[in-house]
Enzyme design. Structure first.
Site, PDB file in Angstrom:
ATOM      1  N   CYS A   2     -88.856 -72.998  15.458  1.00  0.00           N
ATOM      2  CA  CYS A   2     -89.456 -74.257  15.891  1.00  0.00           C
ATOM      3  C   CYS A   2     -88.715 -74.832  17.087  1.00  0.00           C
ATOM      4  CB  CYS A   2     -89.435 -75.269  14.750  1.00  0.00           C
ATOM      5  SG  CYS A   2     -90.102 -74.632  13.202  1.00  0.00           S
ATOM      6  N   ARG A  27     -90.679 -69.402  21.959  1.00  0.00           N
ATOM      7  CA  ARG A  27     -90.030 -69.293  20.664  1.00  0.00           C
ATOM      8  C   ARG A  27     -91.002 -68.975  19.534  1.00  0.00           C
ATOM      9  NH1 ARG A  27     -84.955 -71.826  20.455  1.00  0.00           N
ATOM     10  NH2 ARG A  27     -85.264 -72.421  18.290  1.00  0.00           N
ATOM     11  N   TRP A  74     -93.248 -73.694  13.339  1.00  0.00           N
ATOM     12  CA  TRP A  74     -93.645 -72.419  12.747  1.00  0.00           C
ATOM     13  C   TRP A  74     -93.563 -72.607  11.243  1.00  0.00           C
ATOM     14  CZ3 TRP A  74     -93.769 -67.585  15.802  1.00  0.00           C
ATOM     15  CH2 TRP A  74     -94.339 -66.518  15.068  1.00  0.00           C
ATOM     16  N   ASN A  99     -86.056 -78.830  12.560  1.00  0.00           N
ATOM     17  CA  ASN A  99     -85.989 -77.371  12.518  1.00  0.00           C
ATOM     18  C   ASN A  99     -85.087 -76.977  11.352  1.00  0.00           C
ATOM     19  OD1 ASN A  99     -87.423 -77.396  14.874  1.00  0.00           O
ATOM     20  ND2 ASN A  99     -85.758 -76.655  16.173  1.00  0.00           N
ATOM     21  N   GLY A 100     -85.417 -75.868  10.690  1.00  0.00           N
ATOM     22  CA  GLY A 100     -84.575 -75.405   9.595  1.00  0.00           C
ATOM     23  C   GLY A 100     -85.287 -75.505   8.267  1.00  0.00           C
ATOM     24  N   GLU A 483     -78.423 -43.257  15.809  1.00  0.00           N
ATOM     25  CA  GLU A 483     -78.496 -44.246  16.882  1.00  0.00           C
ATOM     26  C   GLU A 483     -77.443 -43.972  17.950  1.00  0.00           C
ATOM     27  OE1 GLU A 483     -79.681 -47.632  19.088  1.00  0.00           O
ATOM     28  OE2 GLU A 483     -80.674 -46.311  17.653  1.00  0.00           O
ATOM     29  N   LYS A 487     -78.290 -43.243  21.905  1.00  0.00           N
ATOM     30  CA  LYS A 487     -77.741 -44.014  23.018  1.00  0.00           C
ATOM     31  C   LYS A 487     -77.091 -43.098  24.053  1.00  0.00           C
ATOM     32  CE  LYS A 487     -79.180 -47.876  22.035  1.00  0.00           C
ATOM     33  NZ  LYS A 487     -80.345 -47.109  21.608  1.00  0.00           N
ATOM     34  N   GLU A 490     -79.800 -41.176  25.936  1.00  0.00           N
ATOM     35  CA  GLU A 490     -80.645 -42.048  26.759  1.00  0.00           C
ATOM     36  C   GLU A 490     -80.029 -42.360  28.110  1.00  0.00           C
ATOM     37  OE1 GLU A 490     -83.367 -45.057  24.118  1.00  0.00           O
ATOM     38  OE2 GLU A 490     -81.214 -45.398  24.060  1.00  0.00           O
ATOM     39  N   HIS A 506     -75.673 -25.980   6.972  1.00  0.00           N
ATOM     40  CA  HIS A 506     -77.065 -25.549   7.001  1.00  0.00           C
ATOM     41  C   HIS A 506     -77.592 -25.375   8.422  1.00  0.00           C
ATOM     42  CE1 HIS A 506     -77.606 -26.045   2.650  1.00  0.00           C
ATOM     43  NE2 HIS A 506     -76.759 -27.056   2.790  1.00  0.00           N
ATOM     44  N   LYS A 605     -88.928 -49.816  28.668  1.00  0.00           N
ATOM     45  CA  LYS A 605     -88.378 -50.742  27.683  1.00  0.00           C
ATOM     46  C   LYS A 605     -89.314 -50.906  26.497  1.00  0.00           C
ATOM     47  CE  LYS A 605     -85.423 -53.606  25.998  1.00  0.00           C
ATOM     48  NZ  LYS A 605     -84.210 -53.054  25.393  1.00  0.00           N
TER      49      LYS A 605
END
Length: 610
Positions: A2, A27, A74, A99-100, A483, A487, A490, A506, A605
């Site tokens: 929010c 947001r 939201w 907010n919250g 990951e 990286k 990439e 294996h 991206k």
């Protein structure tokens, strides 16, 4: 997600409020509204949908005022309706935006109803308005009433209120959710994000947890809950383009690696309460849906897929719910079967990944209990089309090789595992509080790990003349090895693969020699003994080992073996911590190789086509 904006000035502040809301549209929100003071009255305009709908309402029925607050909401408590939109009033005594999540709102709501207060919404925010009004009956001074009311709140909040009894002032409180005061000459402003106010000021006071404030046209006065005055100096906001500015960093990727502690803290801001996880942040239906979930399908691509693989370990061990994780481009072209009460989770940094969106649409047509989007972009298609949402706060990520988007995804998924464990009755209160404390400590642990960059930089020199690399991990750290390999390939263009360490015999062991570095992640867990045996197999074949190990793991270094001890790899968040040195390794190897770090060849991206 929010947004809050407020202003007090000698001029009409309605245009300032509207422009601030427009600047917060990134947001994500489902309704918007304003409340302004007109003499002894409080005038409110609210609309479901975009800020433009609110602007149209104001054009049809204009408001002019010198003091007011505005909000983009939201939904967490109650569906997106005009009645649930902010601001909320208690008669014409005050209006609030918030907010919250207020954890104890149900108990407060019952108490206030018993005292005769009438509720017009389903929100936790309206409780705050009536609570302040009740305190006004006990205290002539609005500041005291506001402070006493805030003292009754439990949870996370950024709160702003206006009252005709003090018509030039804005009253603020912060606990968990961000809130700033914008300083100018003879008018001042408030917002949940400085970006909302850059059209009127570049000087800001950032409220800290536990702060209260009264802001009028002459200035701002800060206090704690006991009434002690606090001193905070305004800070000037840099006007450089925040998207295109690398600051003091050589590349966006390095900047984004170092932004991760803050991004993780921001991601957790609306998800952790004083006593546990705040499941309302998933959406108003979350508490009804979570206990019904019996199976989960996680669908994603690339780095997001790796996050889903880690989540499978967490969710199954904490909640006992079976989890299937699949690459979106494969899922959409077979005939997947969803057992009864299966939750579909789509993970995408951009929320526009074509294959993941296609999988979501398939799930909505084929008997899934509900769909959930895990995403960094609140206005994206994935979020808009999903029933529940789990939003990260990574901020804009420019580097093609994802860094902070990944660790914030992991953080949100660990949080989700806790929420599911509690909903299923598998996570007791003590364990939940311990896990929440671990999450609160995570940003600081990440900061400490990032201080090891110089040591990682030296390790990167081992890769300068290498063409291949192997990454190994076990358990939750096997996807982290995946990951790490992704990286490296990439951005340095070194061929890198990852395997579960137990799979060495294996096949992959045939590739190991002195020209293939083997990178391992070794936390102090129940699989450490097995991993040691796997590493001995590598050494016996002359392989060079580079081990990122937990601080209390004793592993012999020497010729062909480099160990770097990583603090914080000793609890459930260890996979998040272990990710950081692998990111730094890939970055510094790419530097030495002379590649285009931020824009690696052949990659985009956001993959918005098949």
């Amino acid at each position: 997600m929010c947004g809050i904006v407020g202003a007090t000035s000698a001029r009409n502040i309605t245009p300032i409020l509207l422009e601030g809301l427009r600047r917060l549209e990134y947001r994500g929100y489902d309704s918007a509204g304003v409340a302004v003071l007109e003499g002894e009255a409080i005038e409110v305009r609210r609309a479901v949908g975009k800020v433009q709908a609110l602007a149209d309402a104001l054009e049809a029925d204009p408001l002019e005022s010198h003091t007011g607050i505005a909000h983009t909401r939201w939904a967490t408590h109650g569906k997106p309706t005009e009645a649930n939109a902010h601001p909320h009033r208690s008669g014409h005594r005050l209006a609030v935006v918030h907010n919250g999540i207020i954890e104890n709102y149900e108990a407060l709501r019952r108490e206030l109803k018993s005292a005769g207060f009438q509720f017009a919404s389903e929100t936790d925010t309206e409780v705050i308005a009536h609570l302040i009004a009740r305190e006004m009956d006990q205290h002539d001074d609005f500041a005291k009433a506001f402070s006493h009311a805030v003292g009754h709140l439990e949870g996370a909040y950024a709160l702003a209120a206006v009252t005709p009894s003090d018509p030039e002032a804005l009253y603020l409180a912060r606990m968990g959710s961000p809130l700033v005061i914008g300083i100018s000459t003879e008018e001042n402003y408030i917002a949940s994000d400085p970006l909302a106010l850059l059209q009127v000021t570049d000087r800001f006071i950032h409220l800290e947890n536990g702060d209260l404030a009264r802001v009028d046209r002459q200035g701002a006065h800060l206090f704690d809950l006991k009434g002690k005055e606090l001193q905070r100096e305004p800070e000037r906001f840099a006007h450089e383009d925040q998207v295109a500015n690398k600051g003091d960093y050589r590349h966006f990727m390095l900047k984004e690696i170092h932004e991760q502690p803050e991004a993780v803290a921001n991601t957790l801001a609306d998800k952790l309460g004083s006593h546990g996880v705040l499941t309302e942040s998933l959406g108003p239906e979350a508490n009804a849906i979570l206990p019904k979930i019996e199976n989960i399908h996680i669908i994603a691509c690339g780095t997001s897929y790796h996050a889903g693989l880690v989540a499978r370990y967490w969710i199954e061990s904490i909640s006992g719910i079976p989890v299937n994780v699949e690459v979106a481009s494969e899922y959409r072209y077979r005939e997947p079967v969803a057992p009864p009460n299966t939750l579909f989770i789509g993970i995408s940094q951009s929320g526009e990944t074509a294959d993941t969106l296609a999988a979501l649409r398939f799930a909505k047509e084929n008997g899934y209990l509900q769909t959930l989007a895990l995403c960094n972009m609140p206005g994206s298609t994935l979020v808009r089309e999903s029933g529940l949402r789990l939003l990260t706060q990574a901020g804009i990520e420019i580097g093609v090789a994802s860094t902070k988007a990944f660790t914030t995804q992991l953080t949100a998924l660990y949080w989700l595992a806790l929420a599911l464990g509690r909903a299923r009755g598998r996570l007791d209160k003590a364990d939940e509080e311990k896990a929440v404390a671990t999450l609160r400590a995570l940003p600081r642990h990440m900061e400490v790990v990032l201080e090891l960059e110089d040591e990682v930089k030296h390790i990167a020199e081992e890769f300068v003349d290498k063409q291949h690399a192997l990454f190994l991990g076990r358990g939750t750290h096997y996807p982290i090895a995946l990951e790490g390999a992704l990286k490296l390939k990439e951005i340095s263009y070194i061929h890198a693969e990852a395997y579960p360490a137990g799979e060495l015999k294996h096949g992959p062991l045939a590739l190991v020699d002195e020209d293939m570095p083997v990178v391992t992640v070794a936390p102090d867990d129940h699989l450490l003994g097995k991993l040691r045996s796997n590493l001995e197999e590598v050494r016996a074949r002359g392989g060079q080992l580079i081990n990122f190990i937990a601080e209390n793991v004793d592993m012999q270094a020497g010729e062909g073996v480099i160990n770097l001890k990583i603090p914080g790899m000793n609890d459930g968040t260890s996979p998040i911590i272990a990710t950081l040195p692998l990111q730094l390794l890939a970055y510094h190897v790419a530097l030495l190789k002379g590649t285009d770090v931020d824009k690696p060849r052949n990659l985009a991206k956001s993959v918005t086509v098949e």
